[in-house]
Design an enzyme around this catalytic site. Structure first.
Site, mmCIF file in Angstrom:
data_model
loop_
_atom_site.group_PDB
_atom_site.id
_atom_site.type_symbol
_atom_site.label_atom_id
_atom_site.label_comp_id
_atom_site.label_asym_id
_atom_site.label_seq_id
_atom_site.Cartn_x
_atom_site.Cartn_y
_atom_site.Cartn_z
ATOM 1 N NE ARG A 99 -4.055 0.269 1.188
ATOM 2 C CZ ARG A 99 -5.054 0.799 0.511
ATOM 3 N NH1 ARG A 99 -5.531 0.458 -0.556
ATOM 4 N NH2 ARG A 99 -5.794 1.593 1.414
ATOM 5 C CG HIS A 156 13.350 -0.757 -3.355
ATOM 6 N ND1 HIS A 156 11.793 -0.542 -3.863
ATOM 7 C CD2 HIS A 156 13.982 -0.415 -4.824
ATOM 8 C CE1 HIS A 156 11.879 -0.341 -5.336
ATOM 9 N NE2 HIS A 156 13.279 -0.127 -5.616
ATOM 10 C CD GLU A 209 5.312 13.961 3.443
ATOM 11 O OE1 GLU A 209 4.973 14.461 2.405
ATOM 12 O OE2 GLU A 209 5.106 14.592 4.350
ATOM 13 C CG ASP A 239 10.979 2.887 -3.433
ATOM 14 O OD1 ASP A 239 10.826 2.531 -2.308
ATOM 15 O OD2 ASP A 239 10.446 2.496 -4.348
#
Length: 211
Positions: free
Chosen positions: A93, A111, A144, A147
């Site tokens: 999400r 990631h 915010e 990545d």
């Protein structure tokens, strides 16, 4: 005293399993106190329960398009459980500024690329298409901008001739399972550590934010 960590998942949670396994070591500086998913059917919830870890499911579908209400419910559960650090592990999400801001400096993500290269989705396909010789994974603080937060650690693997997306994904996933616990331990303990790969590097961790 060990830091209380919550892991947020949406599926099977293989990185969650790696964190749980690492935290079983008495010397590990954090405990996995909660596993939370936005999907009640996430396979990782059963895995966590078998490990004796508290689980919660807050189904995003029950909130319609009200992301703020869904994240407020998540935040309430995290705070009620006295969570100090949040680790995203396949949480699918996109977070709003509310939850990111509430846990600024205390929310980690892993990631599957060597950031800042290939942020977002389909990282392995994009890496192969770009013809890179080295690919890998990154643990970073969540901000915010997707990545783009401060990097806490990276592990690299060579891209081999004839590699498919699946080949690369499997090789990198093994590194993710080593890197995430190492990066979390370094972040909590304030000490640089290493992961078991000759191409891996772990950056100096940032101090925990207050509040």
């Amino acid at each position: 005293m060990k830091r209380r960590v919550a892991v947020l998942i949406s599926g099977r949670g293989s990185n969650m399993e790696a964190l749980i396994a690492a935290a079983a070591d008495p010397a590990f500086p954090a405990e996995i106190a909660l596993v939370l998913s936005n999907r009640p059917d996430a396979a990782g919830l059963a895995t966590a329960r078998k490990a004796g870890i508290r689980t919660e499911a807050i189904d995003h579908r029950m909130f319609g398009r009200d992301r703020a209400a869904h994240e407020a419910a998540i935040d309430s559960v995290l705070r009620a459980a006295d969570i100090q650090i949040v680790c995203l592990a396949g949480y699918m999400r996109l977070l709003t500024p509310f939850l990111v801001g509430a846990w600024q400096g205390r929310m980690l993500n892993i990631h599957p690329s060597l950031l800042p290269s290939f942020p977002g989705l389909d990282t392995h396909a994009r890496a192969l298409a770009a013809g890179v010789k080295v690919h890998g994974c990154t643990v970073h603080l969540v901000t915010e901008e997707m990545d783009a937060g401060p990097i806490l650690g990276q592990a690299a693997v060579p891209v081999l001739s004839g590699d498919t997306e699946d080949d690369l994904a499997k090789r990198i996933l093994r590194q993710e399972h080593a890197l995430y616990p190492a990066a979390l331990a370094a972040f909590v303990g304030g000490n640089a550590t290493s992961v078991p790969d000759s191409l891996a590097c772990l950056a100096n961790p940032l101090p925990l934010a207050s509040g």
